[in-house]
Write an enzyme that holds these catalytic residues in place. Structure first.
Site: not given
Length: 366
Positions: A174, A247
């Site tokens: 941004r 995970r």
């Protein structure tokens, strides 16, 4: 006989159960843990609601989903603005003008864009072959080195050069001074915590906790016309084609005799040497002013069967294996598979709710 036996009381199971009860159907919910709510469950200590399974911030651009959850609980105006800590240097996330000003001393969007473009050119990567090359080609070397590399390697337990490029298809950049992490229209935390939402969804529905359906399946054979299964899909089929990989995460929560430990709900530790990926100061989700605080350090971990599965490892091998299990699932009669574990995908909370509502609609239309 029940109409639905729902395995799992997370968002998918709870929404499905609520909607079916509203449609006049009878439901029994089984939950392996000793509490309902799946990973959004909160534990309350000294007036502070602790996100037991990691930070959960509700955000969506789907007005239907936002209106749906607000039937059950009001949401506060919490905005997710995490901070990255690289060896004691603090940077705002997502990558924005605050980040670039701290990193390079630039003051205009034009200067920041020029700096990133220069680093991309110097890297000279035309066809990224791995995550490292993909990230550098998107954001340059400085931000990659300080804010992506270490965090990502801890998260996945391997070097960025060994991870596929597609994991980072794009990175949010941004050129404004805006620290709001999400672009979604609606965002917040349920006032009173996520348990309020789950309890409202499951109100009036029979729930049995501490029941592992896959171990007790024979006991529940024939108790319902349809099973809604939200657990791991490979476990449902007895791992007959092999195990899917995940995970894991490990949480260490500490009580501190201070009012404010880090000044933000979520702080990411982006260097490789710090063993945890982030620390969560739970009171900031609800603007708490208690004289004490609770802070959770979140450690990525190699997942072992029997442990809680958090993130699917969506590499080629696992995707192919999941597709084989999905083919088996499609042949199961009177069994609906739904949610992140049964569909082997990472779901945001709003997507889980939308998926459950869509499934209800399909089933009731049959």
């Amino acid at each position: 006989m029940y109409d639905y036996l729902i395995v799992g009381s997370g968002l998918f199971g709870a929404v499905f159960a609520h909607e079916m009860k509203a449609a006049g159907k009878s439901c029994l919910v089984l939950e392996r843990r000793d509490h309902v709510g799946g990973n959004v469950y909160c534990e309350e200590k000294e007036g502070i609601r602790i996100h037991k399974y990691g930070a959960h911030i509700f955000h969506t651009s789907d007005k239907q989903v936002w209106n749906y959850v607000n039937q059950f609980v009001e949401f506060n105006n919490y905005v997710n603005s995490p901070v990255a800590n690289y060896k004691g240097e603090l940077y705002n996330l997502p990558f924005n003008m605050n980040t670039f000003t701290k990193m390079w001393g630039v003051v205009t969007p034009k200067q920041a864009a020029a700096k990133i473009a220069q680093q991309r050119r110097e890297a000279g990567i035309t066809e990224p072959k791995n995550l490292e090359e993909q990230a550098i080609s998107l954001i340059g070397t400085d931000i990659y080195t300080k804010l992506i590399k270490g965090y990502t390697e801890k998260q996945w337990g391997r070097s960025c050069t060994e991870l596929p490029a597609f994991i980072i298809k794009r990175l949010p950049v941004r050129y404004t001074f805006d620290n709001n992490y999400f672009n979604d229209r609606y965002q917040g935390i349920p006032i009173g915590g996520y348990n309020v939402l789950i309890d409202a969804l499951l109100d009036g529905i029979e729930v049995r906790t501490g029941v592992d359906y896959n171990k007790a399946r024979s006991e529940y054979e024939g108790v319902a016309r349809t099973v809604v299964y939200t657990g791991p899909i490979d476990e449902y089929f007895g791992y007959q084609l092999g195990r899917l990989e995940y995970r894991g995460l490990r949480f260490e929560t500490t009580r501190l005799e201070e009012e404010n430990y880090q000044g933000v709900a979520v702080m990411n530790y982006t260097d490789r040497e710090t063993p945890y990926t982030r620390s969560i100061e739970h009171k900031h989700f609800e603007f708490g002013t208690q004289p004490v605080t609770y802070v959770t350090k979140e450690y990525p971990a190699d997942w072992k069967p029997g442990e809680e599965a958090y993130y699917p490892v969506n590499n080629e091998r696992n995707q192919k294996l999941y597709e084989q299990y999905a083919e088996l699932a499609a042949k199961e009669e009177n069994v609906i598979f739904g949610g992140r574990l049964a569909e082997y995908k990472y779901y945001d909370m709003d997507d889980v709710i939308a998926s459950a509502l869509e499934m209800v609609k399909q089933v009731l239309a049959e």
